[in-house]
Design a protein around this motif. Sequence first.
Motif, PDB file in Angstrom:
ATOM      1  N   LEU A  47       0.911  -1.247   0.196  1.00  0.00           N
ATOM      2  CA  LEU A  47       0.142  -0.157  -0.116  1.00  0.00           C
ATOM      3  C   LEU A  47       0.250   1.356   0.175  1.00  0.00           C
ATOM      4  CD1 LEU A  47      -2.870   1.762   0.192  1.00  0.00           C
ATOM      5  CD2 LEU A  47      -2.865   1.326   2.784  1.00  0.00           C
ATOM      6  N   THR A  48       0.643   1.958  -0.925  1.00  0.00           N
ATOM      7  CA  THR A  48       1.477   3.406  -0.846  1.00  0.00           C
ATOM      8  C   THR A  48       0.549   4.922  -1.232  1.00  0.00           C
ATOM      9  OG1 THR A  48       3.017   2.329  -2.935  1.00  0.00           O
ATOM     10  CG2 THR A  48       3.401   3.681  -2.873  1.00  0.00           C
ATOM     11  N   GLU A  49       1.740   5.311  -0.258  1.00  0.00           N
ATOM     12  CA  GLU A  49       0.946   6.454  -0.189  1.00  0.00           C
ATOM     13  C   GLU A  49       1.787   7.392  -1.304  1.00  0.00           C
ATOM     14  OE1 GLU A  49      -0.162   8.109   4.132  1.00  0.00           O
ATOM     15  OE2 GLU A  49      -0.421   9.862   3.813  1.00  0.00           O
ATOM     16  N   LEU A  50       0.866   8.775  -1.608  1.00  0.00           N
ATOM     17  CA  LEU A  50       1.349   9.669  -2.252  1.00  0.00           C
ATOM     18  C   LEU A  50       1.433  11.289  -1.021  1.00  0.00           C
ATOM     19  CD1 LEU A  50       0.899   9.316  -5.576  1.00  0.00           C
ATOM     20  CD2 LEU A  50       2.801   8.361  -4.152  1.00  0.00           C
ATOM     21  N   VAL A  51       2.413  11.721  -1.010  1.00  0.00           N
ATOM     22  CA  VAL A  51       1.667  13.177  -0.363  1.00  0.00           C
ATOM     23  C   VAL A  51       2.776  14.467  -0.118  1.00  0.00           C
ATOM     24  CG1 VAL A  51       2.369  13.705   2.560  1.00  0.00           C
ATOM     25  CG2 VAL A  51       2.626  11.646   1.887  1.00  0.00           C
ATOM     26  N   THR A  52       1.864  15.383  -0.202  1.00  0.00           N
ATOM     27  CA  THR A  52       2.780  16.556  -0.404  1.00  0.00           C
ATOM     28  C   THR A  52       2.891  17.501   0.402  1.00  0.00           C
ATOM     29  OG1 THR A  52       2.449  16.979  -2.468  1.00  0.00           O
ATOM     30  CG2 THR A  52       2.676  18.905  -1.529  1.00  0.00           C
ATOM     31  N   ALA A  53       3.521  17.874   1.451  1.00  0.00           N
ATOM     32  CA  ALA A  53       3.203  18.531   2.814  1.00  0.00           C
ATOM     33  C   ALA A  53       2.869  19.660   2.728  1.00  0.00           C
ATOM     34  CB  ALA A  53       4.989  18.542   3.750  1.00  0.00           C
ATOM     35  N   ALA A  54       2.116  20.904   3.584  1.00  0.00           N
ATOM     36  CA  ALA A  54       1.812  21.558   3.416  1.00  0.00           C
ATOM     37  C   ALA A  54       2.789  22.413   4.051  1.00  0.00           C
ATOM     38  CB  ALA A  54       0.683  21.690   5.607  1.00  0.00           C
ATOM     39  N   PRO A  55       2.169  23.770   3.377  1.00  0.00           N
ATOM     40  CA  PRO A  55       3.839  25.069   3.109  1.00  0.00           C
ATOM     41  C   PRO A  55       4.267  25.028   4.929  1.00  0.00           C
ATOM     42  CG  PRO A  55       1.498  25.815   2.279  1.00  0.00           C
ATOM     43  CD  PRO A  55       1.692  23.887   2.653  1.00  0.00           C
ATOM     44  N   HIS A  56       5.502  24.965   4.704  1.00  0.00           N
ATOM     45  CA  HIS A  56       6.332  25.383   5.814  1.00  0.00           C
ATOM     46  C   HIS A  56       6.144  23.550   6.982  1.00  0.00           C
ATOM     47  CE1 HIS A  56       6.996  29.265   4.460  1.00  0.00           C
ATOM     48  NE2 HIS A  56       5.193  29.402   5.033  1.00  0.00           N
ATOM     49  N   GLU A  57       6.088  22.693   6.604  1.00  0.00           N
ATOM     50  CA  GLU A  57       6.146  21.753   7.594  1.00  0.00           C
ATOM     51  C   GLU A  57       7.710  21.131   7.558  1.00  0.00           C
ATOM     52  OE1 GLU A  57       7.076  17.744   8.295  1.00  0.00           O
ATOM     53  OE2 GLU A  57       6.027  17.694   6.090  1.00  0.00           O
ATOM     54  N   GLY A  58       7.974  20.957   8.735  1.00  0.00           N
ATOM     55  CA  GLY A  58       8.970  20.175   8.465  1.00  0.00           C
ATOM     56  C   GLY A  58      10.490  21.248   9.392  1.00  0.00           C
ATOM     57  N   THR A  59       9.942  22.030   8.837  1.00  0.00           N
ATOM     58  CA  THR A  59      10.888  23.431   9.405  1.00  0.00           C
ATOM     59  C   THR A  59      10.705  24.086  10.340  1.00  0.00           C
ATOM     60  OG1 THR A  59       9.850  24.794   7.646  1.00  0.00           O
ATOM     61  CG2 THR A  59      11.215  23.786   6.542  1.00  0.00           C
ATOM     62  N   SER A  60       9.574  23.575  11.354  1.00  0.00           N
ATOM     63  CA  SER A  60       9.052  24.206  12.415  1.00  0.00           C
ATOM     64  C   SER A  60       8.497  23.825  13.221  1.00  0.00           C
ATOM     65  CB  SER A  60       8.725  25.875  12.474  1.00  0.00           C
ATOM     66  OG  SER A  60       7.676  25.929  11.424  1.00  0.00           O
ATOM     67  N   ALA A  61       7.523  24.462  13.985  1.00  0.00           N
ATOM     68  CA  ALA A  61       6.338  23.308  14.799  1.00  0.00           C
ATOM     69  C   ALA A  61       5.254  23.384  13.954  1.00  0.00           C
ATOM     70  CB  ALA A  61       5.730  24.343  16.166  1.00  0.00           C
TER      71      ALA A  61
END
Length: 157
Positions: free
Chosen positions: A132-146
Amino acid sequence: MLTRIDHIGIACENLDTTVEFYRATYGFEVFHTEVNEEQGVREAMLKINDTSDGGASYLQLLEPTRADSAVGKWLAKNGEGVHHIAFGTADVDGDAAAVRDKGVRVLYDEPRTGSMGSRITFLHPKDCHGVLTELVTAAPHEGTSAPASTSPSTTEH
Ligand code: CMX
Ligand code: CO
Protein backbone atom coordinates in the motif's frame (compact mmCIF):
# COMPACT_ATOMS: atom_id res chain seq x y z
CA MET A 1 8.71 13.83 -8.85
CA LEU A 2 8.94 11.68 -5.73
CA THR A 3 11.88 13.03 -3.72
CA ARG A 4 11.87 11.38 -0.30
CA ILE A 5 10.45 8.64 1.84
CA ASP A 6 7.96 10.83 3.70
CA HIS A 7 6.93 8.20 6.19
CA ILE A 8 6.42 4.56 6.99
CA GLY A 9 2.95 3.85 8.38
CA ILE A 10 2.86 1.33 11.22
CA ALA A 11 -0.41 -0.09 12.51
CA CYS A 12 -0.63 -0.61 16.26
CA GLU A 13 -3.21 -1.66 18.80
CA ASN A 14 -2.30 1.00 21.36
CA LEU A 15 -0.73 4.27 20.27
CA ASP A 16 0.58 5.27 23.69
CA THR A 17 2.45 2.05 24.40
CA THR A 18 3.85 1.98 20.85
CA VAL A 19 5.05 5.58 21.14
CA GLU A 20 6.72 4.62 24.40
CA PHE A 21 8.47 1.65 22.73
CA TYR A 22 10.00 3.91 20.07
CA ARG A 23 11.01 6.48 22.69
CA ALA A 24 12.53 4.01 25.14
CA THR A 25 14.22 1.82 22.52
CA TYR A 26 15.53 4.37 20.02
CA GLY A 27 15.02 7.77 21.61
CA PHE A 28 12.54 8.91 18.92
CA GLU A 29 10.27 11.67 20.17
CA VAL A 30 6.75 12.56 19.09
CA PHE A 31 6.75 15.47 16.65
CA HIS A 32 2.98 15.68 16.20
CA THR A 33 -0.22 13.83 17.11
CA GLU A 34 -3.68 14.12 15.66
CA VAL A 35 -6.94 12.31 15.05
CA ASN A 36 -7.97 12.01 11.40
CA GLU A 37 -11.61 10.92 11.51
CA GLU A 38 -11.87 10.62 7.74
CA GLN A 39 -9.06 8.03 7.77
CA GLY A 40 -10.26 6.50 11.06
CA VAL A 41 -6.91 6.86 12.84
CA ARG A 42 -5.28 8.37 15.88
CA GLU A 43 -1.68 8.91 14.90
CA ALA A 44 1.71 10.04 16.08
CA MET A 45 4.43 11.32 13.76
CA LEU A 46 8.00 10.64 14.93
CA LYS A 47 10.44 12.71 12.92
CA ILE A 48 13.55 10.74 11.97
CA ASN A 49 15.45 13.16 9.73
CA ASP A 50 15.18 16.19 7.48
CA THR A 51 15.55 15.54 3.77
CA SER A 52 17.38 17.36 1.00
CA ASP A 53 14.13 18.41 -0.70
CA GLY A 54 13.20 20.59 2.29
CA GLY A 55 10.90 17.99 3.83
CA ALA A 56 11.42 15.25 6.38
CA SER A 57 11.02 11.53 6.97
CA TYR A 58 8.83 10.20 9.76
CA LEU A 59 7.43 7.08 11.30
CA GLN A 60 3.65 7.34 11.37
CA LEU A 61 2.19 5.25 14.18
CA LEU A 62 -1.48 4.49 13.57
CA GLU A 63 -4.15 3.30 16.00
CA PRO A 64 -7.61 2.75 14.51
CA THR A 65 -10.50 4.79 15.87
CA ARG A 66 -13.03 2.32 14.49
CA ALA A 67 -12.94 -1.34 13.50
CA ASP A 68 -14.22 -0.75 9.94
CA SER A 69 -11.42 1.70 9.05
CA ALA A 70 -8.58 0.73 6.71
CA VAL A 71 -6.18 0.28 9.63
CA GLY A 72 -8.80 -1.42 11.82
CA LYS A 73 -9.54 -4.01 9.15
CA TRP A 74 -5.86 -4.54 8.42
CA LEU A 75 -5.00 -5.02 12.11
CA ALA A 76 -7.77 -7.56 12.59
CA LYS A 77 -6.41 -9.59 9.68
CA ASN A 78 -2.64 -9.18 10.13
CA GLY A 79 -1.88 -7.91 13.61
CA GLU A 80 0.55 -5.09 14.24
CA GLY A 81 3.15 -4.18 11.64
CA VAL A 82 4.10 -2.07 8.64
CA HIS A 83 0.88 -0.93 6.95
CA HIS A 84 2.09 1.38 4.16
CA ILE A 85 4.93 3.47 2.81
CA ALA A 86 4.61 7.09 1.72
CA PHE A 87 6.66 8.97 -0.85
CA GLY A 88 6.89 12.76 -0.65
CA THR A 89 6.43 15.04 -3.64
CA ALA A 90 5.88 18.73 -4.26
CA ASP A 91 3.03 17.80 -6.66
CA VAL A 92 0.77 15.01 -5.46
CA ASP A 93 -1.84 15.84 -8.11
CA GLY A 94 0.63 15.56 -10.98
CA ASP A 95 2.40 12.48 -9.67
CA ALA A 96 -0.89 10.68 -8.94
CA ALA A 97 -2.05 11.42 -12.50
CA ALA A 98 1.23 10.17 -13.93
CA VAL A 99 1.01 6.93 -11.97
CA ARG A 100 -2.65 6.49 -12.97
CA ASP A 101 -1.63 6.85 -16.62
CA LYS A 102 0.70 3.88 -16.10
CA GLY A 103 -2.26 1.72 -15.08
CA VAL A 104 -1.90 1.81 -11.31
CA ARG A 105 -5.17 2.32 -9.43
CA VAL A 106 -5.17 5.61 -7.49
CA LEU A 107 -7.73 5.27 -4.71
CA TYR A 108 -8.95 8.89 -4.56
CA ASP A 109 -10.15 11.14 -7.40
CA GLU A 110 -8.74 14.12 -5.49
CA PRO A 111 -6.11 14.08 -2.72
CA ARG A 112 -7.50 14.17 0.82
CA THR A 113 -6.17 15.65 4.06
CA GLY A 114 -3.36 13.77 5.81
CA SER A 115 -0.98 14.43 8.69
CA MET A 116 -0.21 18.04 9.55
CA GLY A 117 -2.40 19.45 6.80
CA SER A 118 -0.70 17.49 4.02
CA ARG A 119 -2.51 16.33 0.87
CA ILE A 120 -2.46 12.58 0.35
CA THR A 121 -3.60 9.84 -1.95
CA PHE A 122 -3.06 6.08 -2.06
CA LEU A 123 -2.15 3.52 -4.71
CA HIS A 124 -3.77 0.11 -4.55
CA PRO A 125 -1.43 -2.48 -2.99
CA LYS A 126 -2.43 -5.09 -5.56
CA ASP A 127 -0.98 -2.84 -8.30
CA CYS A 128 2.23 -2.18 -6.28
CA HIS A 129 3.57 -5.67 -5.61
CA GLY A 130 1.70 -5.92 -2.33
CA VAL A 131 2.70 -2.54 -0.87
CA LEU A 132 0.00 0.00 0.00
CA THR A 133 1.67 3.18 -1.25
CA GLU A 134 0.80 6.76 -0.28
CA LEU A 135 1.80 9.94 -2.10
CA VAL A 136 2.12 13.08 0.06
CA THR A 137 2.54 16.77 -0.48
CA ALA A 138 3.35 18.42 2.83
CA ALA A 139 1.63 21.59 3.92
CA PRO A 140 3.77 24.70 3.38
CA HIS A 141 6.52 25.03 6.01
CA GLU A 142 5.96 21.54 7.42
CA GLY A 143 9.16 20.04 8.76
CA THR A 144 10.92 23.34 9.28
CA SER A 145 9.15 24.53 12.42
CA ALA A 146 6.39 23.58 14.82
CA PRO A 147 3.67 21.87 12.79
CA ALA A 148 0.62 23.84 11.77
CA SER A 149 -2.69 22.62 13.14
CA THR A 150 -4.98 20.91 10.69
CA SER A 151 -8.14 22.07 12.36
CA PRO A 152 -9.11 22.46 16.02
CA SER A 153 -11.61 19.62 15.81
CA THR A 154 -9.10 17.03 14.60
CA THR A 155 -5.86 18.06 16.30
CA GLU A 156 -4.91 16.91 19.77
CA HIS A 157 -1.98 19.27 20.17
N1 CMX B 1 -0.89 -3.59 2.45
C1 CMX B 1 -0.87 -4.60 1.55
N2 CMX B 1 -1.99 -5.24 1.15
C2 CMX B 1 -3.16 -4.83 1.69
C3 CMX B 1 -3.23 -3.77 2.61
C4 CMX B 1 -2.03 -3.15 3.01
N3 CMX B 1 -2.03 -2.15 3.91
N4 CMX B 1 -4.53 -3.58 2.96
C5 CMX B 1 -5.23 -4.50 2.27
N5 CMX B 1 -4.41 -5.24 1.52
C6 CMX B 1 -4.78 -6.37 0.65
C7 CMX B 1 -5.51 -7.44 1.45
O1 CMX B 1 -4.61 -8.35 2.04
C8 CMX B 1 -6.39 -8.07 0.42
O2 CMX B 1 -5.66 -9.02 -0.30
P1 CMX B 1 -6.25 -10.49 -0.61
O3 CMX B 1 -7.49 -10.24 -1.43
O4 CMX B 1 -5.14 -11.16 -1.37
O5 CMX B 1 -6.56 -11.10 0.72
C9 CMX B 1 -6.76 -6.93 -0.50
O6 CMX B 1 -5.73 -5.93 -0.32
C10 CMX B 1 -8.10 -6.31 -0.15
O7 CMX B 1 -8.06 -6.03 1.24
P2 CMX B 1 -9.32 -5.85 2.17
O8 CMX B 1 -8.94 -6.29 3.53
O9 CMX B 1 -10.54 -6.46 1.54
O10 CMX B 1 -9.48 -4.30 2.26
P3 CMX B 1 -10.18 -3.26 1.31
O11 CMX B 1 -10.13 -3.71 -0.12
O12 CMX B 1 -11.51 -2.91 1.89
O13 CMX B 1 -9.20 -2.01 1.52
C11 CMX B 1 -7.53 -0.60 0.70
C12 CMX B 1 -7.88 -2.04 1.07
C13 CMX B 1 -6.07 -0.56 0.32
C14 CMX B 1 -8.41 -0.14 -0.48
C15 CMX B 1 -7.81 0.30 1.96
O14 CMX B 1 -7.00 -0.14 3.02
C16 CMX B 1 -7.56 1.77 1.72
O15 CMX B 1 -8.42 2.47 1.18
N6 CMX B 1 -6.39 2.28 2.15
C17 CMX B 1 -6.06 3.71 1.99
C18 CMX B 1 -6.42 4.51 3.22
C19 CMX B 1 -5.61 4.12 4.43
O16 CMX B 1 -4.90 3.14 4.45
N7 CMX B 1 -5.74 4.96 5.50
C20 CMX B 1 -5.03 4.77 6.75
C21 CMX B 1 -3.70 5.53 6.77
C22 CMX B 1 -3.92 7.04 6.84
C23 CMX B 1 -2.63 7.83 6.64
O17 CMX B 1 -1.62 7.32 6.23
O18 CMX B 1 -2.68 9.06 6.92
CO1 CO C 1 0.46 7.56 5.92
